[in-house]
Design a protein around this motif. Sequence first.
Motif, PDB file in Angstrom:
ATOM      1  N   LYS A 251       0.293  -1.047  -0.462  1.00  0.00           N
ATOM      2  CA  LYS A 251      -0.075   0.170   0.119  1.00  0.00           C
ATOM      3  C   LYS A 251       0.960   1.219   0.231  1.00  0.00           C
ATOM      4  O   LYS A 251       0.841   2.215  -0.731  1.00  0.00           O
ATOM      5  CB  LYS A 251      -0.925   0.415   1.284  1.00  0.00           C
ATOM      6  N   ALA A 252       1.879   1.351   0.904  1.00  0.00           N
ATOM      7  CA  ALA A 252       3.155   2.597   0.927  1.00  0.00           C
ATOM      8  C   ALA A 252       3.517   2.353  -0.162  1.00  0.00           C
ATOM      9  O   ALA A 252       3.803   3.430  -0.596  1.00  0.00           O
ATOM     10  CB  ALA A 252       3.611   2.183   1.737  1.00  0.00           C
ATOM     11  N   ILE A 253       3.966   1.725  -1.161  1.00  0.00           N
ATOM     12  CA  ILE A 253       4.844   1.231  -2.347  1.00  0.00           C
ATOM     13  C   ILE A 253       4.199   1.782  -3.363  1.00  0.00           C
ATOM     14  O   ILE A 253       3.564   3.046  -4.021  1.00  0.00           O
ATOM     15  CB  ILE A 253       5.539   0.412  -2.326  1.00  0.00           C
ATOM     16  N   ILE A 254       2.231   1.675  -3.707  1.00  0.00           N
ATOM     17  CA  ILE A 254       1.470   1.813  -4.516  1.00  0.00           C
ATOM     18  C   ILE A 254       1.188   3.680  -4.432  1.00  0.00           C
ATOM     19  O   ILE A 254       0.977   4.579  -5.565  1.00  0.00           O
ATOM     20  CB  ILE A 254       0.343   1.166  -4.463  1.00  0.00           C
ATOM     21  N   THR A 255       1.455   3.942  -2.901  1.00  0.00           N
ATOM     22  CA  THR A 255       0.715   5.051  -2.713  1.00  0.00           C
ATOM     23  C   THR A 255       2.150   6.263  -2.902  1.00  0.00           C
ATOM     24  O   THR A 255       1.880   7.289  -4.105  1.00  0.00           O
ATOM     25  CB  THR A 255       0.872   5.281  -1.598  1.00  0.00           C
ATOM     26  N   ILE A 256       3.604   5.745  -3.089  1.00  0.00           N
ATOM     27  CA  ILE A 256       4.371   6.831  -2.588  1.00  0.00           C
ATOM     28  C   ILE A 256       5.112   6.531  -4.711  1.00  0.00           C
ATOM     29  O   ILE A 256       5.029   7.761  -5.056  1.00  0.00           O
ATOM     30  CB  ILE A 256       6.039   5.895  -2.331  1.00  0.00           C
ATOM     31  N   THR A 257       4.730   5.560  -5.294  1.00  0.00           N
ATOM     32  CA  THR A 257       4.619   5.976  -6.680  1.00  0.00           C
ATOM     33  C   THR A 257       4.105   6.272  -7.497  1.00  0.00           C
ATOM     34  O   THR A 257       3.911   7.429  -8.491  1.00  0.00           O
ATOM     35  CB  THR A 257       4.876   3.706  -6.985  1.00  0.00           C
ATOM     36  N   LEU A 258       2.803   6.590  -6.859  1.00  0.00           N
ATOM     37  CA  LEU A 258       1.599   7.484  -7.431  1.00  0.00           C
ATOM     38  C   LEU A 258       1.776   8.437  -7.058  1.00  0.00           C
ATOM     39  O   LEU A 258       1.778   9.365  -7.938  1.00  0.00           O
ATOM     40  CB  LEU A 258      -0.281   7.004  -7.291  1.00  0.00           C
ATOM     41  N   VAL A 259       1.791   9.089  -6.335  1.00  0.00           N
ATOM     42  CA  VAL A 259       2.563  10.455  -6.091  1.00  0.00           C
ATOM     43  C   VAL A 259       3.611  10.797  -6.766  1.00  0.00           C
ATOM     44  O   VAL A 259       3.578  12.478  -7.002  1.00  0.00           O
ATOM     45  CB  VAL A 259       2.875  10.334  -4.637  1.00  0.00           C
ATOM     46  N   TRP A 260       4.414  10.055  -6.621  1.00  0.00           N
ATOM     47  CA  TRP A 260       6.079  10.575  -7.988  1.00  0.00           C
ATOM     48  C   TRP A 260       5.355  10.219  -9.042  1.00  0.00           C
ATOM     49  O   TRP A 260       5.301  11.401  -9.948  1.00  0.00           O
ATOM     50  CB  TRP A 260       7.194   9.137  -7.697  1.00  0.00           C
ATOM     51  N   ALA A 261       4.664   9.256  -9.459  1.00  0.00           N
ATOM     52  CA  ALA A 261       4.103   9.652 -10.891  1.00  0.00           C
ATOM     53  C   ALA A 261       3.500  10.669 -11.340  1.00  0.00           C
ATOM     54  O   ALA A 261       3.439  11.440 -12.291  1.00  0.00           O
ATOM     55  CB  ALA A 261       3.493   8.498 -10.892  1.00  0.00           C
ATOM     56  N   ALA A 262       2.266  11.048 -10.903  1.00  0.00           N
ATOM     57  CA  ALA A 262       1.168  12.654 -10.635  1.00  0.00           C
ATOM     58  C   ALA A 262       2.643  13.831 -10.503  1.00  0.00           C
ATOM     59  O   ALA A 262       1.516  14.335 -11.256  1.00  0.00           O
ATOM     60  CB  ALA A 262       0.707  12.434  -9.776  1.00  0.00           C
ATOM     61  N   THR A 263       3.645  13.626  -9.747  1.00  0.00           N
ATOM     62  CA  THR A 263       4.535  14.518  -9.710  1.00  0.00           C
ATOM     63  C   THR A 263       5.191  14.864 -11.393  1.00  0.00           C
ATOM     64  O   THR A 263       5.100  15.829 -11.776  1.00  0.00           O
ATOM     65  CB  THR A 263       4.953  14.658  -8.185  1.00  0.00           C
ATOM     66  N   MET A 264       5.646  13.623 -11.897  1.00  0.00           N
ATOM     67  CA  MET A 264       6.432  13.761 -12.836  1.00  0.00           C
ATOM     68  C   MET A 264       5.607  13.652 -13.799  1.00  0.00           C
ATOM     69  O   MET A 264       6.255  14.745 -14.503  1.00  0.00           O
ATOM     70  CB  MET A 264       6.873  12.284 -12.870  1.00  0.00           C
ATOM     71  N   PHE A 265       4.507  13.378 -14.280  1.00  0.00           N
ATOM     72  CA  PHE A 265       3.725  13.856 -14.663  1.00  0.00           C
ATOM     73  C   PHE A 265       2.780  15.179 -15.108  1.00  0.00           C
ATOM     74  O   PHE A 265       2.740  15.608 -16.305  1.00  0.00           O
ATOM     75  CB  PHE A 265       1.608  13.194 -14.841  1.00  0.00           C
ATOM     76  N   LEU A 266       2.702  16.422 -13.929  1.00  0.00           N
ATOM     77  CA  LEU A 266       2.097  17.509 -13.944  1.00  0.00           C
ATOM     78  C   LEU A 266       3.671  18.028 -14.318  1.00  0.00           C
ATOM     79  O   LEU A 266       3.608  19.173 -14.783  1.00  0.00           O
ATOM     80  CB  LEU A 266       2.087  18.505 -12.541  1.00  0.00           C
ATOM     81  N   THR A 267       4.642  17.962 -14.082  1.00  0.00           N
ATOM     82  CA  THR A 267       5.690  18.509 -14.220  1.00  0.00           C
ATOM     83  C   THR A 267       5.920  18.597 -15.431  1.00  0.00           C
ATOM     84  O   THR A 267       6.492  19.335 -16.336  1.00  0.00           O
ATOM     85  CB  THR A 267       7.045  17.617 -13.705  1.00  0.00           C
ATOM     86  N   LEU A 268       5.654  16.857 -16.718  1.00  0.00           N
ATOM     87  CA  LEU A 268       6.190  16.732 -17.720  1.00  0.00           C
ATOM     88  C   LEU A 268       4.957  17.185 -19.081  1.00  0.00           C
ATOM     89  O   LEU A 268       4.915  17.220 -19.872  1.00  0.00           O
ATOM     90  CB  LEU A 268       6.844  15.114 -17.846  1.00  0.00           C
ATOM     91  N   PHE A 269       3.895  17.658 -17.981  1.00  0.00           N
ATOM     92  CA  PHE A 269       2.600  18.433 -18.292  1.00  0.00           C
ATOM     93  C   PHE A 269       2.753  18.499 -20.010  1.00  0.00           C
ATOM     94  O   PHE A 269       2.448  19.077 -20.715  1.00  0.00           O
ATOM     95  CB  PHE A 269       1.488  18.270 -18.544  1.00  0.00           C
ATOM     96  N   PRO A 270       3.420  20.336 -19.368  1.00  0.00           N
ATOM     97  CA  PRO A 270       3.714  21.414 -20.721  1.00  0.00           C
ATOM     98  C   PRO A 270       4.540  20.705 -21.809  1.00  0.00           C
ATOM     99  O   PRO A 270       4.467  21.379 -23.394  1.00  0.00           O
ATOM    100  CB  PRO A 270       4.696  21.822 -20.053  1.00  0.00           C
ATOM    101  N   TYR A 271       5.377  19.350 -21.738  1.00  0.00           N
ATOM    102  CA  TYR A 271       6.078  18.794 -22.950  1.00  0.00           C
ATOM    103  C   TYR A 271       5.072  18.335 -23.345  1.00  0.00           C
ATOM    104  O   TYR A 271       5.369  18.304 -24.829  1.00  0.00           O
ATOM    105  CB  TYR A 271       7.335  17.611 -22.112  1.00  0.00           C
ATOM    106  N   LEU A 272       4.374  17.909 -22.626  1.00  0.00           N
ATOM    107  CA  LEU A 272       3.140  16.674 -23.781  1.00  0.00           C
ATOM    108  C   LEU A 272       2.452  17.635 -24.736  1.00  0.00           C
ATOM    109  O   LEU A 272       1.463  17.021 -25.812  1.00  0.00           O
ATOM    110  CB  LEU A 272       2.151  15.688 -22.529  1.00  0.00           C
ATOM    111  N   GLU A 273       1.807  18.893 -23.278  1.00  0.00           N
ATOM    112  CA  GLU A 273       1.297  19.707 -24.621  1.00  0.00           C
ATOM    113  C   GLU A 273       1.714  20.350 -25.650  1.00  0.00           C
ATOM    114  O   GLU A 273       1.155  20.267 -27.258  1.00  0.00           O
ATOM    115  CB  GLU A 273       0.433  21.099 -23.687  1.00  0.00           C
ATOM    116  N   ALA A 274       4.057  20.231 -25.092  1.00  0.00           N
ATOM    117  CA  ALA A 274       4.261  20.744 -26.940  1.00  0.00           C
ATOM    118  C   ALA A 274       4.266  20.049 -27.925  1.00  0.00           C
ATOM    119  O   ALA A 274       4.751  20.353 -29.512  1.00  0.00           O
ATOM    120  CB  ALA A 274       5.827  21.701 -25.853  1.00  0.00           C
ATOM    121  N   LYS A 275       4.141  18.510 -27.693  1.00  0.00           N
ATOM    122  CA  LYS A 275       4.301  17.650 -28.134  1.00  0.00           C
ATOM    123  C   LYS A 275       3.102  17.372 -29.630  1.00  0.00           C
ATOM    124  O   LYS A 275       3.031  17.670 -29.886  1.00  0.00           O
ATOM    125  CB  LYS A 275       4.324  16.139 -27.461  1.00  0.00           C
ATOM    126  N   SER A 276       2.069  17.987 -28.643  1.00  0.00           N
ATOM    127  CA  SER A 276       1.294  17.843 -29.431  1.00  0.00           C
ATOM    128  C   SER A 276       0.793  18.509 -30.332  1.00  0.00           C
ATOM    129  O   SER A 276       0.159  18.938 -31.670  1.00  0.00           O
ATOM    130  CB  SER A 276      -0.293  17.918 -28.220  1.00  0.00           C
TER     131      SER A 276
END
Length: 714
Positions: A251-276
Amino acid sequence: MNKKSFLTKIINYFGNNDKNIRYFYIPALYTIVCVVGIFIAFYPTILSRFALMQTDPGDTRLNNYFLEHSFQLLINKGYVGGLWSPTFFYPYENVLAFSDNLFGSAPIYWLFRLFLSADFAFQIWMIAVCILCFCSFALLMRRYQVSHLLSALGAFLFAFSMPRINQIGHQQLLPQFFTPLAFLIGWEFFLQPTRKKITLFLLLIYLQVLAGIYLGWFLLFSLPIFFAIAYKLAQASVRSNLLSYCRADYKAIITITLVWAATMFLTLFPYLEAKSALGRRSYSEIDTMLPRIYSWFTVDSGSLWASLLSWVPKGLPMEWEHRMFAGVIVFFLIGVSLYILFKSQNILTVERALLTKVCFFVFITLFFLSLRLPFGISLWRIIYEVVPGASVIRAVTRIWSVAYFYLLVAGILCFDSLLQSTVIIKRRLFKLVIVSIFCLIGISEQFIFNLPQYEKAPFLKETTEISSLMKQGCNVAYLSSKLEKPISVAGIINQLTAMWAGIEANVPVVNGYSSAPPPNYGEMGKSLKISQVLDWLSFFNKNIAGNLCVISPKSLEKTDNFLTPFTLKQNTILSSNFISYKIKLPIEQIFQQEMKVFEYPKNMVINLQAKLPIIVKNTSSFLWSSKGEKPTNFSYRWTGIDSEGKLINIEGNRTQLPYDVASGESVAINAVITAPTTPGKYTLILTMVQETVAWFSDKQSSYPKIDVTVISDS
């Protein structure tokens, strides 16, 4: 001191037994090796007393600009830029996502920038991040109890080897100091997993991505390979311990990983928009940047190895990206690793044996995955199609940054184990001599003569002059130039000068340079006409008010037909080398017309020509030039559906204006209209057109439209 006591001192130094040696000589060793590395990489800067900047005024000034942008966000409350929208390519937003943002290493620049000028702080920043790379790799080696000499050598090769020196002009490839730390924590988690370790491991990965997108992406790409090989080769007890922890704390592993993935997604989201917006890179473009076998033997012409490697083929696109040779020391480390792993694995400790195998096999895997064979065959095509982010990684040759990291870990550990083995080498002094010779060769062969550099002063002076013009009542600015060719070095430098003048004056600029221009902007590095600048500003439906300043090193009055008496009524400001033309914004009547048509054809025969007497009035704010490269002509379009039900959009012939038509003037013309060749019901659109610039009907909502039935001649 006699000879015997001197040798004893050296032996004690190697063995690290004396406190004085531990607290003085060992720090001195690392300091000396690091200082040598700094000199080898930055001697043009150092010898010029920081008057010269490495390497060229292109990407170097761009990366400096990105760091300055984040600094202005931090300290300047009135700064006009936004986090992801520095004010170039204005008013297009999210332009920072077209390149590396350097957020992860920006705090180092901010610290120096508080006391130094932007250019000086940037030079110190480059040196500082290389020092941090050196320190982080040395820390990693000492964690595995590698001797100090070999730890210093490994750190030197990680921070100052030829591939990295060749990329000093791409400063986004310098701050790799989070990679050894992430590797260290990741490996410790693999052996003895805890919640704290996985949290710190993911944080360090995130920081490496933030410090450099290329470096972070290659690290992320390599880690699944690393852990897959490690899991396969690890002892059953290690695998069992890892699985048990994952089951117990999932449960902790999943939570930590999801928080990390969400942070990574928010950080890289402008790059996803730029790619589109920009689209992914074509594989044919990436194919030119895949490593060949001989890429790993390619060096700069100033390298000590250049003459001996003259057999390496030349002429690859962007050849400097293929300079991946790191010296014979790399092949020595490969040889040592192969010997230890297949002939003398017993001299390795259990942990070293596993770690060495894993790192060496990761290096081999990365080598073959990225390798381009003859006829364009490469496994990277699969990576390009399947792995997220791979389609925008153009310079795959930069995989050396992570591949050499794994090789250095494996090679240094193997060589250190070989030297520590009393079976192979018994005398400490002999070991010291071998390591010293090895270090001297490894360090000296990284030297490159005639590293590229440029003098800062002329660019700083020009930027200051242009900035002073922008400060005189400009709300938006554009720096024109004499250059017409796209993607020229001089054209790119001009764009960067405008960007720097804009950030100094705190004025948005239409100019811009990045890895790719935004849609509809035009060709990178090519100077825009005033009409194109105004057209660009009109795309965004924003109420941009105030003054547009068009700054040019030459008079534009005879070369740009948008500079009319109307615009020249505004202030024209002169400096020593530039002219600033002010145009009042917003300009809502750039492509405006009024037409009075005396006869409306209701029916026309196919392919028949008809003359329409028309009075055209120039209701725009600019002169309609009847001559020149981009004249304004009368034309028309046929739209509709032909007798077969197909949509039709036909561009008509031109009718030239008899003379230039100023703003507010009218002209009578006999427009020649040619009917379509296919019968049907059509709409005839009458419009002016500025050649290669715009159709007026595309820029305004009202224009003459006539319904015409086109019939056959039978």
